[in-house]
Design a protein around this motif. Structure first.
Motif, short mmCIF file in Angstrom:
data_model
loop_
_atom_site.label_atom_id
_atom_site.label_comp_id
_atom_site.label_asym_id
_atom_site.label_seq_id
_atom_site.Cartn_x
_atom_site.Cartn_y
_atom_site.Cartn_z
N ASP A 14 35.28 26.91 -49.78
CA ASP A 14 36.22 25.83 -50.08
C ASP A 14 35.61 24.52 -49.58
O ASP A 14 35.42 24.35 -48.38
N LEU A 15 35.30 23.61 -50.50
CA LEU A 15 34.73 22.31 -50.15
C LEU A 15 35.79 21.27 -50.45
O LEU A 15 36.20 21.10 -51.59
N ARG A 16 36.23 20.54 -49.43
CA ARG A 16 37.33 19.60 -49.57
C ARG A 16 36.85 18.19 -49.92
O ARG A 16 35.67 17.89 -49.94
N VAL A 43 36.46 23.07 -64.99
CA VAL A 43 35.82 21.83 -64.61
C VAL A 43 36.69 20.70 -65.13
O VAL A 43 36.86 20.54 -66.34
N GLU A 44 37.26 19.92 -64.21
CA GLU A 44 38.16 18.83 -64.61
C GLU A 44 37.38 17.66 -65.22
O GLU A 44 36.19 17.47 -64.94
N VAL A 46 35.73 23.44 -55.43
CA VAL A 46 34.97 22.22 -55.18
C VAL A 46 35.94 21.06 -55.38
O VAL A 46 36.37 20.76 -56.50
N GLY A 47 36.32 20.42 -54.28
CA GLY A 47 37.35 19.38 -54.32
C GLY A 47 36.89 18.09 -54.96
O GLY A 47 35.72 17.92 -55.32
N PRO A 48 37.82 17.14 -55.08
CA PRO A 48 37.51 15.84 -55.69
C PRO A 48 36.43 15.10 -54.91
O PRO A 48 36.40 15.13 -53.68
N ALA A 49 35.54 14.45 -55.65
CA ALA A 49 34.50 13.58 -55.09
C ALA A 49 33.48 14.31 -54.22
O ALA A 49 32.76 13.68 -53.45
N VAL A 83 36.54 26.38 -59.40
CA VAL A 83 37.30 25.18 -59.75
C VAL A 83 36.50 23.97 -59.28
O VAL A 83 36.14 23.88 -58.10
N VAL A 84 36.21 23.05 -60.22
CA VAL A 84 35.50 21.82 -59.90
C VAL A 84 36.44 20.67 -60.25
O VAL A 84 36.78 20.46 -61.41
N LYS A 85 36.87 19.93 -59.24
CA LYS A 85 37.84 18.84 -59.43
C LYS A 85 37.16 17.55 -59.89
O LYS A 85 35.94 17.41 -59.86
N ALA A 86 38.00 16.59 -60.31
CA ALA A 86 37.54 15.31 -60.84
C ALA A 86 36.63 14.59 -59.85
O ALA A 86 36.80 14.68 -58.64
N ASP A 87 35.65 13.91 -60.39
CA ASP A 87 34.69 13.08 -59.65
C ASP A 87 33.72 13.87 -58.78
O ASP A 87 32.95 13.29 -58.02
N ALA A 88 33.75 15.21 -58.86
CA ALA A 88 32.73 16.00 -58.18
C ALA A 88 31.42 15.83 -58.94
O ALA A 88 31.41 15.59 -60.15
N ASP A 89 30.30 15.97 -58.25
CA ASP A 89 28.98 15.77 -58.84
C ASP A 89 28.06 16.86 -58.30
O ASP A 89 27.75 16.87 -57.11
#
Length: 80
Positions: free
Chosen positions: A58-60, A7-8, A42-45, A24-30
């Motif tokens: 894969d969620l972009r 989790v970033e 789980v991509g950014p935002a 993998v959970v990228k930055a700004d994901a909620d």
């Protein structure tokens, strides 16, 4: 949080969120009140609320998954 999950900084995991292994959970994901199965990106935002995400999906960037949605295994959800 499952084994080998990352989790970033800046990602938010709210109450009742369950992550499987190698997620993998990228930055700004909620994420809130959701179940994310193994090997998911789980991509950014990305925003996920009250949903289930199947294995190896894969969620972009900036994708939205709302209440009561179930995404099957090995699905690709494009940007926004």
């Amino acid at each position: 949080i499952g084994d080998n999950s990352r989790v970033e900084a800046g990602a938010v995991l709210r109450p009742y969120t369950v992550l499987g292994a190698d997620v993998v959970v990228k930055a700004d994901a909620d994420l809130e009140r959701c179940v994310v199965h193994d090997h998911v990106y789980v991509g950014p935002a990305v925003r996920v609320r009250g949903a289930v995400i199947g294995r190896a999906s894969d969620l972009r960037f900036s994708a939205r998954v709302e209440e009561n949605v179930v995404i099957g295994d090995e699905c690709f959800i494009g940007e926004q």
